[in-house]
Design a protein around this motif. Structure first.
Motif, PDB file in Angstrom:
ATOM      1  N   ASP A 339       0.848  -1.187   0.000  1.00  0.00           N
ATOM      2  CA  ASP A 339       0.000   0.000   0.000  1.00  0.00           C
ATOM      3  C   ASP A 339       0.888   1.243   0.000  1.00  0.00           C
ATOM      4  N   ALA A 340       0.258   2.414  -0.072  1.00  0.00           N
ATOM      5  CA  ALA A 340       1.026   3.649  -0.190  1.00  0.00           C
ATOM      6  C   ALA A 340       1.919   3.885   1.025  1.00  0.00           C
ATOM      7  N   ALA A 341       1.431   3.545   2.204  1.00  0.00           N
ATOM      8  CA  ALA A 341       2.223   3.773   3.411  1.00  0.00           C
ATOM      9  C   ALA A 341       3.487   2.919   3.401  1.00  0.00           C
ATOM     10  N   ARG A 342       3.341   1.629   3.066  1.00  0.00           N
ATOM     11  CA  ARG A 342       4.512   0.739   3.049  1.00  0.00           C
ATOM     12  C   ARG A 342       5.479   1.106   1.930  1.00  0.00           C
ATOM     13  N   LEU A 343       4.936   1.475   0.778  1.00  0.00           N
ATOM     14  CA  LEU A 343       5.819   1.838  -0.328  1.00  0.00           C
ATOM     15  C   LEU A 343       6.558   3.134  -0.019  1.00  0.00           C
ATOM     16  N   GLY A 344       5.869   4.092   0.573  1.00  0.00           N
ATOM     17  CA  GLY A 344       6.537   5.322   0.976  1.00  0.00           C
ATOM     18  C   GLY A 344       7.636   5.067   1.997  1.00  0.00           C
ATOM     19  N   ALA A 345       7.368   4.165   2.940  1.00  0.00           N
ATOM     20  CA  ALA A 345       8.383   3.825   3.939  1.00  0.00           C
ATOM     21  C   ALA A 345       9.595   3.168   3.288  1.00  0.00           C
ATOM     22  N   ALA A 346       9.370   2.317   2.284  1.00  0.00           N
ATOM     23  CA  ALA A 346      10.481   1.675   1.584  1.00  0.00           C
ATOM     24  C   ALA A 346      11.329   2.704   0.849  1.00  0.00           C
ATOM     25  N   VAL A 347      10.661   3.689   0.223  1.00  0.00           N
ATOM     26  CA  VAL A 347      11.405   4.755  -0.457  1.00  0.00           C
ATOM     27  C   VAL A 347      12.243   5.537   0.551  1.00  0.00           C
ATOM     28  N   GLU A 348      11.663   5.881   1.685  1.00  0.00           N
ATOM     29  CA  GLU A 348      12.420   6.612   2.704  1.00  0.00           C
ATOM     30  C   GLU A 348      13.596   5.785   3.214  1.00  0.00           C
ATOM     31  N   THR A 349      13.423   4.475   3.300  1.00  0.00           N
ATOM     32  CA  THR A 349      14.503   3.611   3.780  1.00  0.00           C
ATOM     33  C   THR A 349      15.713   3.682   2.862  1.00  0.00           C
ATOM     34  N   VAL A 350      15.503   3.603   1.550  1.00  0.00           N
ATOM     35  CA  VAL A 350      16.663   3.619   0.654  1.00  0.00           C
ATOM     36  C   VAL A 350      17.237   5.021   0.498  1.00  0.00           C
ATOM     37  N   LEU A 351      16.409   6.060   0.754  1.00  0.00           N
ATOM     38  CA  LEU A 351      16.941   7.418   0.706  1.00  0.00           C
ATOM     39  C   LEU A 351      17.732   7.766   1.952  1.00  0.00           C
ATOM     40  N   ASP A 352      17.452   7.072   3.046  1.00  0.00           N
ATOM     41  CA  ASP A 352      18.116   7.323   4.324  1.00  0.00           C
ATOM     42  C   ASP A 352      19.508   6.706   4.297  1.00  0.00           C
ATOM     43  N   GLY A 353      20.518   7.517   4.374  1.00  0.00           N
ATOM     44  CA  GLY A 353      21.893   7.027   4.302  1.00  0.00           C
ATOM     45  C   GLY A 353      22.266   6.062   5.401  1.00  0.00           C
ATOM     46  N   ASP A 354      21.544   6.089   6.529  1.00  0.00           N
ATOM     47  CA  ASP A 354      21.882   5.206   7.643  1.00  0.00           C
ATOM     48  C   ASP A 354      21.713   3.741   7.281  1.00  0.00           C
ATOM     49  N   GLY A 355      20.847   3.433   6.292  1.00  0.00           N
ATOM     50  CA  GLY A 355      20.637   2.043   5.908  1.00  0.00           C
ATOM     51  C   GLY A 355      21.741   1.472   5.041  1.00  0.00           C
ATOM     52  N   GLY A 356      22.593   2.333   4.519  1.00  0.00           N
ATOM     53  CA  GLY A 356      23.716   1.857   3.716  1.00  0.00           C
ATOM     54  C   GLY A 356      23.365   1.461   2.301  1.00  0.00           C
ATOM     55  N   HIS A 357      22.119   1.694   1.877  1.00  0.00           N
ATOM     56  CA  HIS A 357      21.722   1.245   0.552  1.00  0.00           C
ATOM     57  C   HIS A 357      22.428   2.022  -0.557  1.00  0.00           C
ATOM     58  N   ARG A 358      22.544   3.334  -0.374  1.00  0.00           N
ATOM     59  CA  ARG A 358      23.243   4.104  -1.401  1.00  0.00           C
ATOM     60  C   ARG A 358      24.719   3.727  -1.450  1.00  0.00           C
ATOM     61  N   ALA A 359      25.338   3.546  -0.296  1.00  0.00           N
ATOM     62  CA  ALA A 359      26.755   3.165  -0.287  1.00  0.00           C
ATOM     63  C   ALA A 359      26.960   1.827  -0.988  1.00  0.00           C
ATOM     64  N   ALA A 360      26.048   0.883  -0.753  1.00  0.00           N
ATOM     65  CA  ALA A 360      26.155  -0.421  -1.416  1.00  0.00           C
ATOM     66  C   ALA A 360      25.946  -0.280  -2.916  1.00  0.00           C
ATOM     67  N   ALA A 361      24.961   0.540  -3.322  1.00  0.00           N
ATOM     68  CA  ALA A 361      24.721   0.757  -4.750  1.00  0.00           C
ATOM     69  C   ALA A 361      25.931   1.410  -5.406  1.00  0.00           C
ATOM     70  N   GLU A 362      26.533   2.364  -4.734  1.00  0.00           N
ATOM     71  CA  GLU A 362      27.701   3.033  -5.293  1.00  0.00           C
ATOM     72  C   GLU A 362      28.881   2.072  -5.430  1.00  0.00           C
ATOM     73  N   ALA A 363      29.048   1.165  -4.467  1.00  0.00           N
ATOM     74  CA  ALA A 363      30.127   0.180  -4.556  1.00  0.00           C
ATOM     75  C   ALA A 363      29.911  -0.764  -5.739  1.00  0.00           C
ATOM     76  N   ILE A 364      28.672  -1.199  -5.916  1.00  0.00           N
ATOM     77  CA  ILE A 364      28.375  -2.061  -7.070  1.00  0.00           C
ATOM     78  C   ILE A 364      28.602  -1.281  -8.361  1.00  0.00           C
ATOM     79  N   GLY A 365      28.206  -0.019  -8.365  1.00  0.00           N
ATOM     80  CA  GLY A 365      28.413   0.807  -9.548  1.00  0.00           C
ATOM     81  C   GLY A 365      29.876   0.915  -9.929  1.00  0.00           C
ATOM     82  N   ARG A 366      30.747   1.087  -8.939  1.00  0.00           N
ATOM     83  CA  ARG A 366      32.187   1.157  -9.246  1.00  0.00           C
ATOM     84  C   ARG A 366      32.673  -0.151  -9.858  1.00  0.00           C
ATOM     85  N   SER A 367      32.201  -1.264  -9.323  1.00  0.00           N
ATOM     86  CA  SER A 367      32.631  -2.556  -9.864  1.00  0.00           C
ATOM     87  C   SER A 367      32.083  -2.762 -11.273  1.00  0.00           C
ATOM     88  N   PHE A 368      30.852  -2.313 -11.529  1.00  0.00           N
ATOM     89  CA  PHE A 368      30.276  -2.425 -12.870  1.00  0.00           C
ATOM     90  C   PHE A 368      31.090  -1.615 -13.874  1.00  0.00           C
TER      91      PHE A 368
END
Length: 399
Positions: A339-368
């Protein structure tokens, strides 16, 4: 100069990875031709592209919406990929006889390319536009695996060289896999001639109207929502949910929703809804992508260091989503139930740097990027062609 014939099914996601490779091979002075669906190939690769037409299904195969798991896999092969091979084989055969390629590069699911090439004694290389089958999704389903082996053996008996063995989805000469080890993990590969070249990031032919760049908000995180090119019929509810979720985050997020089927009837003021976006051009401006876990969209996003919210629908998408989550570069939601609430929370999770998602994506990007993409793919094809030169053609009688 080497002649390369590229064989692809009528699927955008399976054609796009080879477009940049084709241009790189041509830049090096090689001759390149395609076999497949001319209108689609020329739209993606350029109007001056040499294409040998292959027969295509007359109507889109529509799977029952609740078909999942082994039944969905069998349906896809029995109702689409196997009939497609039978339809494409005469066109591929004509391309081989007319163009006389030194190497056939064939999509993993356009098995007519592999089978016709082996019947003519021509080296063929697999183009793997998804990494899902490298993790052997049928390992726990021996009956389904045996069924697929039988289906492929039947195709080989009709289209290929009956004396050959091996899976035509995995060429013994080489496999170009448009992914990387950082995404697929430590899964065993089919053999040691699998070349992990990363995504094929290269300019593409323009399509659709110009993107409204002036409407991007500089003070908000940009989030793209896309379900790819083959899911317009299934995405109405999800796109509406995504638009609502992004509208709720409007104080910090600007949503960009791709809706080619015009399924959205109410569009929030703060959300851009477009038929088409220039995805590769847009990705450097994005902070997150919400998608169906299509392999190309996933790898292109990660190449740019963009984290993901994944809502897999079918086919290889649950496997690809699992790979992204395991690598720490995204979170997964349920396509049919979020639902909209859960999807919005998931978006906030990956935007929040504390979860490490962007850092992991950037590391994969460098390897790619280090893997080499289209340049590495063309290098491997050059080496394979040099190792397996095609015998000179015999002169025609009377000459």
């Amino acid at each position: 100069m080497t002649r390369f014939l590229l064989v692809v099914p009528p699927l955008v996601g399976h054609t796009n990875p080879l477009v940049g490779v084709a241009h790189e091979l041509a830049r090096r002075g090689h001759r390149v031709a395609w076999a497949g669906y001319p209108d689609q190939i020329r739209r993606l690769a350029g109007t001056d592209t040499t294409v040998f037409a292959c027969a295509m299904p007359g109507a889109e195969v529509r799977r029952p919406p609740k078909l999942i798991g082994p039944a969905a896999f069998q349906f896809l092969w029995e109702e689409f990929f196997a009939p497609l091979a039978e339809l494409m084989a005469p066109g591929v055969d004509m391309a081989v006889r007319t163009f006389r390629p030194d190497v056939v590069v064939t999509d993993q699911h356009a098995v007519a390319g592999a089978l016709v090439a082996e019947r003519h004694g021509i080296v063929h290389v697999t183009s793997a536009s998804t990494s899902a089958e490298f993790v052997d999704p049928l390992a726990g389903m021996p009956k389904v695996g045996a069924w697929l082996d039988g289906l492929l053996a039947g195709l080989r008996g009709r289209l290929g060289d009956p004396a050959r063995t091996g899976d035509p989805r995995f060429s013994p000469y080489g496999i170009l896999a448009f992914t990387g080890r950082e995404l697929i993990g430590d899964a065993a590969l089919p053999h040691d001639r699998v070349h992990l070249v990363g995504p094929a990031i290269a300019p593409r032919s323009a399509a659709g109207p110009d993107f409204p760049w002036n409407r991007l908000a500089p003070d908000r995180a940009k989030v793209l929502v896309t379900l790819g090119t083959a899911n317009a019929d299934a995405g109405g509810r999800f796109l509406a949910t995504a638009a609502e979720a992004l509208d709720r985050l409007g104080d910090r997020v600007q949503g960009i929703v791709v809706d080619p089927g015009h399924t959205l009837t109410a569009v929030p003021d703060g959300v851009l809804v477009l038929d088409h976006v220039p995805q590769l051009d847009l990705l450097p401006h994005l902070d997150a992508v919400v998608c169906h876990s299509g392999h190309n969209t996933v790898c292109e996003s990660l190449w740019h260091g963009v984290p993901l919210v994944l809502a897999p629908i079918r086919d290889d998408q649950p496997i690809v989503a699992g790979q992204v989550v395991a690598a720490g570069a995204g979170v997964r939601v349920r396509f049919n139930r979020v639902d909209a609430a859960r999807l919005g929370a998931a978006v906030e999770t990956v935007l929040d740097g504390d979860g490490g998602h962007r850092a992991a994506a950037e590391a994969i990007g460098r390897s790619f990027r280090a893997a080499g993409g289209v340049t590495a793919a063309a290098d491997h094809l050059d080496r394979i062609a040099a190792r397996h030169p095609r015998p000179a053609a015999e002169p025609a009688p009377g000459r």
